[in-house]
Design a protein around this motif. Structure first.
Motif, PDB file in Angstrom:
ATOM      1  N   PHE A   1       0.861  -1.181   0.000  1.00 38.70           N
ATOM      2  CA  PHE A   1       0.000   0.000   0.000  1.00 38.70           C
ATOM      3  C   PHE A   1       0.896   1.229   0.000  1.00 38.70           C
ATOM      4  O   PHE A   1       1.786   1.355   0.852  1.00 38.70           O
ATOM      5  CB  PHE A   1      -0.928   0.030   1.210  1.00 38.70           C
ATOM      6  N   THR A   2       0.672   2.104  -0.959  1.00 42.21           N
ATOM      7  CA  THR A   2       1.494   3.304  -1.093  1.00 42.21           C
ATOM      8  C   THR A   2       0.603   4.515  -1.329  1.00 42.21           C
ATOM      9  O   THR A   2      -0.364   4.451  -2.094  1.00 42.21           O
ATOM     10  CB  THR A   2       2.481   3.170  -2.278  1.00 42.21           C
ATOM     11  N   LEU A   3       0.954   5.587  -0.660  1.00 42.34           N
ATOM     12  CA  LEU A   3       0.233   6.851  -0.785  1.00 42.34           C
ATOM     13  C   LEU A   3       1.206   7.892  -1.338  1.00 42.34           C
ATOM     14  O   LEU A   3       2.350   7.981  -0.890  1.00 42.34           O
ATOM     15  CB  LEU A   3      -0.259   7.253   0.605  1.00 42.34           C
ATOM     16  N   PHE A   4       0.757   8.622  -2.345  1.00 45.96           N
ATOM     17  CA  PHE A   4       1.572   9.666  -2.961  1.00 45.96           C
ATOM     18  C   PHE A   4       0.889  11.019  -2.776  1.00 45.96           C
ATOM     19  O   PHE A   4      -0.338  11.102  -2.845  1.00 45.96           O
ATOM     20  CB  PHE A   4       1.739   9.422  -4.468  1.00 45.96           C
ATOM     21  N   PHE A   5       1.701  12.049  -2.600  1.00 40.82           N
ATOM     22  CA  PHE A   5       1.177  13.413  -2.570  1.00 40.82           C
ATOM     23  C   PHE A   5       2.010  14.292  -3.488  1.00 40.82           C
ATOM     24  O   PHE A   5       3.230  14.091  -3.617  1.00 40.82           O
ATOM     25  CB  PHE A   5       1.232  13.998  -1.150  1.00 40.82           C
TER      26      PHE A   5
ATOM     27  N   GLY B   1      -3.376  13.845  -3.823  1.00 40.66           N
ATOM     28  CA  GLY B   1      -2.528  12.722  -4.148  1.00 40.66           C
ATOM     29  C   GLY B   1      -3.328  11.511  -4.564  1.00 40.66           C
ATOM     30  O   GLY B   1      -4.521  11.619  -4.882  1.00 40.66           O
ATOM     31  N   SER B   2      -2.673  10.362  -4.572  1.00 38.15           N
ATOM     32  CA  SER B   2      -3.305   9.110  -4.963  1.00 38.15           C
ATOM     33  C   SER B   2      -2.729   7.976  -4.131  1.00 38.15           C
ATOM     34  O   SER B   2      -1.676   8.122  -3.511  1.00 38.15           O
ATOM     35  CB  SER B   2      -3.063   8.811  -6.454  1.00 38.15           C
ATOM     36  N   PHE B   3      -3.442   6.874  -4.173  1.00 37.06           N
ATOM     37  CA  PHE B   3      -2.960   5.696  -3.458  1.00 37.06           C
ATOM     38  C   PHE B   3      -3.216   4.467  -4.304  1.00 37.06           C
ATOM     39  O   PHE B   3      -4.084   4.458  -5.187  1.00 37.06           O
ATOM     40  CB  PHE B   3      -3.656   5.556  -2.095  1.00 37.06           C
ATOM     41  N   GLU B   4      -2.460   3.418  -4.038  1.00 40.17           N
ATOM     42  CA  GLU B   4      -2.732   2.124  -4.640  1.00 40.17           C
ATOM     43  C   GLU B   4      -2.266   1.036  -3.694  1.00 40.17           C
ATOM     44  O   GLU B   4      -1.328   1.228  -2.920  1.00 40.17           O
ATOM     45  CB  GLU B   4      -2.067   1.975  -6.009  1.00 40.17           C
ATOM     46  N   GLY B   5      -2.955  -0.095  -3.775  1.00 40.18           N
ATOM     47  CA  GLY B   5      -2.599  -1.210  -2.928  1.00 40.18           C
ATOM     48  C   GLY B   5      -3.021  -2.519  -3.552  1.00 40.18           C
ATOM     49  O   GLY B   5      -3.932  -2.563  -4.388  1.00 40.18           O
ATOM     50  N   THR B   6      -2.339  -3.581  -3.166  1.00 38.84           N
ATOM     51  CA  THR B   6      -2.733  -4.923  -3.603  1.00 38.84           C
ATOM     52  C   THR B   6      -2.984  -5.773  -2.369  1.00 38.84           C
ATOM     53  O   THR B   6      -2.380  -5.558  -1.307  1.00 38.84           O
ATOM     54  CB  THR B   6      -1.642  -5.582  -4.460  1.00 38.84           C
ATOM     55  N   LEU B   7      -3.885  -6.729  -2.534  1.00 34.72           N
ATOM     56  CA  LEU B   7      -4.283  -7.545  -1.399  1.00 34.72           C
ATOM     57  C   LEU B   7      -4.399  -9.015  -1.773  1.00 34.72           C
ATOM     58  O   LEU B   7      -4.713  -9.354  -2.916  1.00 34.72           O
ATOM     59  CB  LEU B   7      -5.641  -7.100  -0.843  1.00 34.72           C
ATOM     60  N   ASP B   8      -4.194  -9.863  -0.761  1.00 31.30           N
ATOM     61  CA  ASP B   8      -4.595 -11.260  -0.833  1.00 31.30           C
ATOM     62  C   ASP B   8      -5.997 -11.359  -0.240  1.00 31.30           C
ATOM     63  O   ASP B   8      -6.264 -10.770   0.810  1.00 31.30           O
ATOM     64  CB  ASP B   8      -3.657 -12.147  -0.010  1.00 31.30           C
ATOM     65  N   GLY B   9      -6.869 -12.117  -0.900  1.00 29.30           N
ATOM     66  CA  GLY B   9      -8.200 -12.344  -0.350  1.00 29.30           C
ATOM     67  C   GLY B   9      -8.160 -13.439   0.696  1.00 29.30           C
ATOM     68  O   GLY B   9      -7.550 -14.492   0.488  1.00 29.30           O
ATOM     69  N   LEU B  10      -8.778 -13.188   1.847  1.00 33.37           N
ATOM     70  CA  LEU B  10      -8.741 -14.156   2.945  1.00 33.37           C
ATOM     71  C   LEU B  10     -10.093 -14.784   3.234  1.00 33.37           C
ATOM     72  O   LEU B  10     -10.171 -15.960   3.575  1.00 33.37           O
ATOM     73  CB  LEU B  10      -8.227 -13.479   4.230  1.00 33.37           C
ATOM     74  N   ALA B  11     -11.137 -13.982   3.137  1.00 37.50           N
ATOM     75  CA  ALA B  11     -12.460 -14.476   3.536  1.00 37.50           C
ATOM     76  C   ALA B  11     -13.529 -13.550   2.980  1.00 37.50           C
ATOM     77  O   ALA B  11     -13.234 -12.527   2.353  1.00 37.50           O
ATOM     78  CB  ALA B  11     -12.548 -14.544   5.061  1.00 37.50           C
ATOM     79  N   GLY B  12     -14.784 -13.939   3.239  1.00 41.33           N
ATOM     80  CA  GLY B  12     -15.902 -13.115   2.811  1.00 41.33           C
ATOM     81  C   GLY B  12     -16.818 -13.852   1.860  1.00 41.33           C
ATOM     82  O   GLY B  12     -16.458 -14.881   1.290  1.00 41.33           O
TER      83      GLY B  12
END
Lengths: 222, 206
Positions: free
Chosen positions: A140-144, A151-162
């Motif tokens: 997860f990274t936030l830029f200004f 600014g903007s942000f982007e992130g990647t995730l592993d799915g765990l549940a839901g």
């Protein structure tokens, strides 16, 4: 090929089509809007500070089968730990470690940011209902910009549940969006640091595309 | 910001009653953008608007019965680089109950009634990585069938804010970037506002 998730409404569509094949590059999205705060405020972002985001979906791909007129989808991002600020070609970059995203489907539709979080309604009213998705951030990274106002942000995730995933999935979720401060002209409730407008995208590695017997047999020959 | 003066008939007339907490107001949009190839060329953006409840639109919009689209045209690239500087664009919000917006046919975004027409006075577009960026601009509302829903003193200086992405998964065929953003007043638009007798008399003394 990875098997990532099957939206609920597609499960029914897939069952009769026993030989559905993955469609690479397709994603299903949820648009969300909300606010964030970081311990000690942002900017600056000091190493060790925690970023928390609470937001509400304003659009959800029909494939998910959620009617936002009757249910709300609320986002709760927590446990993102700042690594501190760094200069990135004249802009400010903040990398975060750890962190989870949870999305809840809630018919009470009572999400309320309130003021000066954490408070009686935030994050509490964003963590009610049934678990729609839970994921762990792998990045997860936030830029200004140099002014620190937008600014903007982007992130990647592993799915765990839901309810929208039938198994864990690796790097199957991407989220991006804009982050704005009062100096950019954004309206922000008292005590919050950022306005967040983002998109949640999850790989649709299983689709309802039909396939010929030949291509199905070819899958098993690979 | 105020659209109407509400005079409080209270004994303690000199005490100004603070505004209660209000919902955040914004026009939320999610769209697709064509970027200009060179200085002097124009940027266009077609987007669908969504009900961002519990935030509310600055003027009431009937999302249950109409589709709302927000379209930017004629936004000229005046300075290339990072950031890029743009000027001279037009922002129009359309209300339509006939055709669903479809990125394969941009005409579906510009049909219906132009309820708000504005001038995109300036806009900066900053790229933070090769794929991720953000824009910041300013809108002055100048026309449209709903312009009078906004008091004249509240029509200028709205923030135009968006994140941008050019990942293939996020961009529709024929476009260069996806934008997820909003247009919002810098303070909530209100129906009325409490004020003191002194402030009211001062208005007539000008």
């Amino acid at each position: 090929m990875k098997r990532a998730f099957v939206p609920k409404v597609l499960v029914g569509a897939l069952l009769p089509a026993l030989f559905a094949v993955p469609a690479l590059g397709q994603v299903y999205s949820v648009d969300y809007l909300g606010y964030a705060w970081e311990t000690g405020g942002i900017l600056p972002s000091d190493a060790g500070d925690e970023l928390v985001i609470v937001s509400v979906a304003d659009y959800v791909d029909p494939a998910f089968g959620v009617d936002l007129g009757t249910d709300e989808l609320t986002f709760h991002v927590y446990g993102l730990v700042s690594g501190g600020e760094a200069d990135f070609f004249g802009n400010t970059m903040i990398n975060y470690a750890g962190g989870y995203l949870e999305i809840y489907q809630d018919p009470t539709r009572n999400a309320d940011w309130g003021v000066n979080p954490p408070n009686a309604t935030a994050p509490g009213s964003f963590t009610e209902g049934s678990l729609f998705f839970r994921g762990a951030f792998t990045a997860f990274t936030l830029f200004f910009d140099p002014s620190g106002s937008y600014g903007s942000f982007e992130g990647t995730l592993d799915g765990l549940a839901g309810s929208i995933i039938d198994d864990v999935c690796s790097d199957c979720v991407y989220t991006w969006g804009g982050a704005f401060t009062l100096d950019a002209g954004a309206q922000i409730p008292q005590g919050y640091d950022l306005q967040i407008d983002g998109v949640f995208e999850i790989d649709a590695a299983v689709s309802s595309e039909s396939a010929s017997w030949g291509s199905v047999k070819a899958l098993f020959n690979n | 910001m105020k659209t109407r003066i509400l005079v409080l008939l209270v004994a303690a007339a000199s005490v100004v009653v603070p505004m209660t907490a209000q919902a955040q107001q914004l026009f939320d949009f999610n769209g697709q953008t064509d970027l200009p190839d060179m200085v002097g060329s124009d940027l266009t953006m077609y987007s669908r608007m969504f009900d961002a409840s519990p935030a509310v639109p600055p003027i009431p919009l009937d999302f249950a019965n109409f589709e709302f689209t927000l379209v930017v045209t004629g936004l000229e690239l005046v300075t290339d680089g990072n950031p890029q500087a743009y000027a001279g664009g037009t922002v129009i919000i359309y209300q339509d109950d006939a055709t669903a917006a479809d990125y394969a046919n941009t005409g579906t975004f510009t049909d219906g009634t132009a309820i708000l027409v504005g001038s995109l006075v300036s806009l900066n577009r900053t790229m933070f990585t090769s794929s991720l960026g953000s824009v910041l601009g300013t809108v002055d509302w100048t026309g449209g069938t709903r312009l009078d829903d906004i008091a004249p003193e509240d029509q200028d200086g709205w923030a135009f804010l968006s994140g941008t992405i050019n990942r293939a998964d996020s961009v529709e065929p024929g476009f260069d970037e996806a934008w997820d953003g909003k247009v919002e007043p810098q303070e909530p638009i209100v129906d009325d506002e409490a004020t003191s007798w002194g402030s009211v008399k001062a208005l007539f003394s000008r």
